[in-house]
Write an enzyme that holds these catalytic residues in place. Structure first.
Site, PDB file in Angstrom:
ATOM      1  N   ASP A  21      14.212  52.719 100.195  1.00 11.62           N
ATOM      2  CA  ASP A  21      13.680  53.464  99.053  1.00 11.62           C
ATOM      3  C   ASP A  21      13.481  54.940  99.409  1.00 11.62           C
ATOM      4  O   ASP A  21      13.215  55.271 100.563  1.00 11.62           O
ATOM      5  CB  ASP A  21      12.335  52.838  98.638  1.00 11.62           C
ATOM      6  CG  ASP A  21      11.925  53.255  97.240  1.00 11.62           C
ATOM      7  OD1 ASP A  21      12.750  53.876  96.528  1.00 11.62           O
ATOM      8  OD2 ASP A  21      10.778  52.971  96.854  1.00 11.62           O
ATOM      9  N   HIS A  38      21.632  59.346  97.827  1.00 12.10           N
ATOM     10  CA  HIS A  38      22.283  58.055  98.087  1.00 12.10           C
ATOM     11  C   HIS A  38      23.388  58.220  99.146  1.00 12.10           C
ATOM     12  O   HIS A  38      23.545  57.388 100.027  1.00 12.10           O
ATOM     13  CB  HIS A  38      22.869  57.472  96.799  1.00 12.10           C
ATOM     14  CG  HIS A  38      21.843  57.177  95.743  1.00 12.10           C
ATOM     15  ND1 HIS A  38      20.676  56.510  96.028  1.00 12.10           N
ATOM     16  CD2 HIS A  38      21.796  57.463  94.411  1.00 12.10           C
ATOM     17  CE1 HIS A  38      19.959  56.391  94.906  1.00 12.10           C
ATOM     18  NE2 HIS A  38      20.620  56.957  93.924  1.00 12.10           N
ATOM     19  N   LEU A 132      26.180  40.593 114.412  1.00 14.64           N
ATOM     20  CA  LEU A 132      25.232  40.748 113.304  1.00 14.64           C
ATOM     21  C   LEU A 132      25.896  40.385 111.963  1.00 14.64           C
ATOM     22  O   LEU A 132      27.056  40.707 111.737  1.00 14.64           O
ATOM     23  CB  LEU A 132      24.793  42.216 113.274  1.00 14.64           C
ATOM     24  CG  LEU A 132      23.919  42.680 112.120  1.00 14.64           C
ATOM     25  CD1 LEU A 132      22.486  42.153 112.289  1.00 14.64           C
ATOM     26  CD2 LEU A 132      23.892  44.199 112.041  1.00 14.64           C
TER      27      LEU A 132
HETATM   28  C1  FPP Z   1      16.469  53.596  96.367  1.00 19.44           C
HETATM   29  O1  FPP Z   1      16.133  54.945  96.347  1.00 19.44           O
HETATM   30  C2  FPP Z   1      17.876  53.402  96.757  1.00 19.44           C
HETATM   31  C3  FPP Z   1      18.824  52.772  96.004  1.00 19.44           C
HETATM   32  C4  FPP Z   1      18.548  52.208  94.686  1.00 19.44           C
HETATM   33  C5  FPP Z   1      20.227  52.674  96.438  1.00 19.44           C
HETATM   34  C6  FPP Z   1      20.444  52.400  97.896  1.00 19.44           C
HETATM   35  C7  FPP Z   1      21.838  52.712  98.236  1.00 19.44           C
HETATM   36  C8  FPP Z   1      22.250  53.318  99.364  1.00 19.44           C
HETATM   37  C9  FPP Z   1      21.378  53.667 100.487  1.00 19.44           C
HETATM   38  C10 FPP Z   1      23.670  53.720  99.530  1.00 19.44           C
HETATM   39  C11 FPP Z   1      24.684  52.652  99.627  1.00 19.44           C
HETATM   40  C12 FPP Z   1      24.367  51.545 100.504  1.00 19.44           C
HETATM   41  C13 FPP Z   1      25.262  50.743 101.133  1.00 19.44           C
HETATM   42  C14 FPP Z   1      24.776  49.523 101.754  1.00 19.44           C
HETATM   43  C15 FPP Z   1      26.680  51.039 101.228  1.00 19.44           C
HETATM   44  P1  FPP Z   1      15.684  55.580  94.959  1.00 19.44           P
HETATM   45  O2  FPP Z   1      16.908  56.079  94.255  1.00 19.44           O
HETATM   46  O3  FPP Z   1      14.898  54.578  94.178  1.00 19.44           O
HETATM   47  O4  FPP Z   1      14.780  56.766  95.431  1.00 19.44           O
HETATM   48  P2  FPP Z   1      13.462  57.328  94.707  1.00 19.44           P
HETATM   49  O5  FPP Z   1      12.458  56.211  94.724  1.00 19.44           O
HETATM   50  O6  FPP Z   1      13.066  58.460  95.584  1.00 19.44           O
HETATM   51  O7  FPP Z   1      13.852  57.743  93.348  1.00 19.44           O
END
Ligand code: FPP
Length: 248
Positions: A21, A38, A132
């Site tokens: 997050d 992201h 893993l």
């Molecule tokens: C949450 O941060 C993150 C996500 C919803 C997406 C996670 C995806 C990645 C890290 C990239 C791709 C991953 C892989 C495995 C290839 P948020 O957007 O909710 O952040 P915020 O709470 O600060 O708004």
């Protein structure tokens, strides 16, 4: 002494689940748009997967896209899907080099066809790896998973394949997406939020929770080691008393 050398290799959690997050907030702090966060988050994924493999973790489950994430603005959803496809395609050779097996849980049929195809190809190409196992939770939510399980159990009961009286914990687990995966012992959430947001509600029943204020793009190898060390200092009682455990 470096953090990694302090880890007791005999007591490494075999399965770590992570709620990644804070990508959006991280990007905002840099004056960039959320999607940039992201992209940066992928570097943390790479780092953490490598770190987990190095200390002998067997499974790592990453909450990459929840059922609720479909409600985000269309351009963010499209960008995340594109990022998933490009990352999976680009990283597959590295996963093979590191002996990592890729798997996925969630309502995978709801993913765009190109994303699903890349995912399935990568799962197939890494299926023989024995190190893993990296599990991506995609279009996943625990309530969705439990509803699907209840529906399947009801259908099997109706068709005489299951006796309602015989339903047990083990039995229910066979209907979950994680049926071949042991429950996580450690759940990590970044970004200072203290929630589990519809993630592995059944499977986390006895997991230790570790929360850190670090935003996901800042979470790197040493942060994972720190979480493992913190876990190793906890007493896991499973409902027993502390004295009962020391008498074992
Ligand atoms: C949450 O941060 C993150 C996500 C919803 C997406 C996670 C995806 C990645 C890290 C990239 C791709 C991953 C892989 C495995 C290839 P948020 O957007 O909710 O952040 P915020 O709470 O600060 O708004």
């Amino acid at each position: 002494m470096s953090l990694v050398t302090q880890i007791n290799k005999e007591k490494v959690p075999q399965h770590i689940a992570i709620i990644m997050d804070g990508n959006g907030r991280w990007a905002k702090k840099q004056g960039e748009n959320r999607i940039y966060g992201h992209y940066e988050g992928v570097n943390s994924v790479r780092d953490v997967v490598a770190a987990a493999g190095e200390v002998g973790v067997k499974y790592i489950t990453l909450y990459a896209f929840s059922t609720e994430n479909w409600n985000r603005p269309k351009e963010e959803v499209d960008a995340l899907m594109e990022l998933l496809v490009s990352t999976i395609t680009a990283e597959t050779p590295q996963l093979n080099n590191k002996n990592v097996r890729l798997q996925a849980i969630g309502n995978l049929n709801s993913l765009p066809p190109a994303c699903l195809q890349e995912l399935n190809e990568s799962i197939e190409l890494t299926s023989k790896n024995t190190g893993l196992t990296l599990v991506l939770a995609l279009s996943y939510s625990s309530k969705w998973e439990l509803i699907s399980a209840v529906k399947q159990i009801a259908a099997d009961a109706k068709n005489g394949l299951v006796n309602i009286e015989d339903i047990t914990e083990k039995n229910i687990e066979q209907y979950l997406c994680t049926k071949h995966i042991p429950d996580p012992e450690l759940m990590i959430r970044t970004s200072g939020e203290h929630r589990i947001s519809n993630f592995l509600l059944w499977q986390l029943a006895y997991a230790e929770f570790y929360f850190t204020d670090k935003l996901w793009p800042d979470f790197r190898k040493d942060d994972l080691y720190e979480a493992i060390l913190n876990y190793q200092n906890r007493e896991r009682r499973f409902g027993k008393t502390s004295d009962q455990l020391t008498q074992l």
